[in-house]
Design an enzyme around this catalytic site. Structure first.
Site, PDB file in Angstrom:
ATOM      1  N   SER A  85      47.898  33.195  39.772  1.00  0.00           N
ATOM      2  CA  SER A  85      47.621  32.684  38.418  1.00  0.00           C
ATOM      3  C   SER A  85      46.147  32.923  38.047  1.00  0.00           C
ATOM      4  O   SER A  85      45.840  33.173  36.878  1.00  0.00           O
ATOM      5  CB  SER A  85      48.011  31.210  38.281  1.00  0.00           C
ATOM      6  OG  SER A  85      47.203  30.398  39.081  1.00  0.00           O
ATOM      7  N   HIS A  92      36.952  28.695  44.961  1.00  0.00           N
ATOM      8  CA  HIS A  92      37.439  27.672  45.896  1.00  0.00           C
ATOM      9  C   HIS A  92      37.770  26.404  45.097  1.00  0.00           C
ATOM     10  O   HIS A  92      36.987  25.993  44.240  1.00  0.00           O
ATOM     11  CB  HIS A  92      36.347  27.382  46.936  1.00  0.00           C
ATOM     12  CG  HIS A  92      36.797  26.423  47.998  1.00  0.00           C
ATOM     13  ND1 HIS A  92      37.574  26.818  49.065  1.00  0.00           N
ATOM     14  CD2 HIS A  92      36.605  25.089  48.142  1.00  0.00           C
ATOM     15  CE1 HIS A  92      37.839  25.771  49.815  1.00  0.00           C
ATOM     16  NE2 HIS A  92      37.257  24.707  49.290  1.00  0.00           N
TER      17      HIS A  92
END
Ligand code: GRF
Length: 199
Positions: free
Chosen positions: A15, A111
């Site tokens: 995504s 992250h």
């Protein structure tokens, strides 16, 4: 240096990759995804690349058990596509020394937490969000950092906070963080492309 051609390493749903593809295609970012690499043959990211007409490759240790060979093949793909920058969007393997050398300062990772907390080996996917909730943090977030030879430890270039709500489960927090990733990574990559963040 001027960044135009971005190679995305994405081994999962992709995504984040999609957000990058869309922003380049919508003209929000003056760059293009030149190729997609995955170490997972079943990654949906490979399908997304295919749908977008972008060359994609699966490169992993089953195909190339010798790590020097794996690095050589990876580098060859990157150079064939005249890659300026590598963006890791859901890629858990360490990047080999030869690639770190050629793309010094031009490899970034996203992250799903506020590093330096909740990073390092084993801190990926739902584990990250479980740890954040267990520690009762009021905020989690997104970190974009440069990639070096260790997990999640390169220079942080940008961070965005995301609130942790009292009723959050790891899954609801993961969804809120991921949604923020999609906008934040485009904002940050755009700054790299316009040279507001150097690469
Ligand atoms: C994201 O949460 C990213 O922070 C992490 O891996 C996940 C990738 O998600 N590095 P997707 O595959 O792009 O949906």
């Amino acid at each position: 240096m001027k960044i135009k051609r971005i190679a995305v390493f994405a081994s999962h749903n992709g995504s984040d990759l999609q957000a990058i593809i869309d922003s380049c295609r919508d003209g929000k970012m003056d760059a293009e995804v030149c190729c997609v690499l995955s170490n997972n043959t079943d990654a949906f990211s490979l399908q997304r690349a295919k749908d977008a007409g972008i060359d994609s490759y699966c490169v992993n240790a089953s195909l190339y058990p010798d790590s020097d060979e794996l690095d050589r093949v990876t580098l060859e793909i990157l150079q064939q596509h005249e890659t300026d920058l590598i963006f890791l969007a859901g890629y858990l393997k360490k990047i080999g020394e030869p690639i770190l050398k050629v793309y010094h300062n031009r490899i970034f990772n996203i992250h799903p937490a506020l590093l330096p907390k909740y990073g390092g080996k084993g801190m990926y996917g739902i584990n990250v969000h479980k740890a954040v909730i267990e520690a009762k943090e009021p905020f989690s977030g997104v970190t974009i950092h440069r990639v070096n030879a260790e997990y999640d430890s390169g220079d942080i270039v940008a961070q965005a906070k995301v609130p942790v709500l009292p009723q959050d489960t790891p899954e609801t927090l993961a969804a809120r963080v991921l949604e923020r990733e999609h906008t934040f990574l485009v904002e940050t990559l755009s700054k790299i492309v316009t040279e507001d963040i150097n690469a």
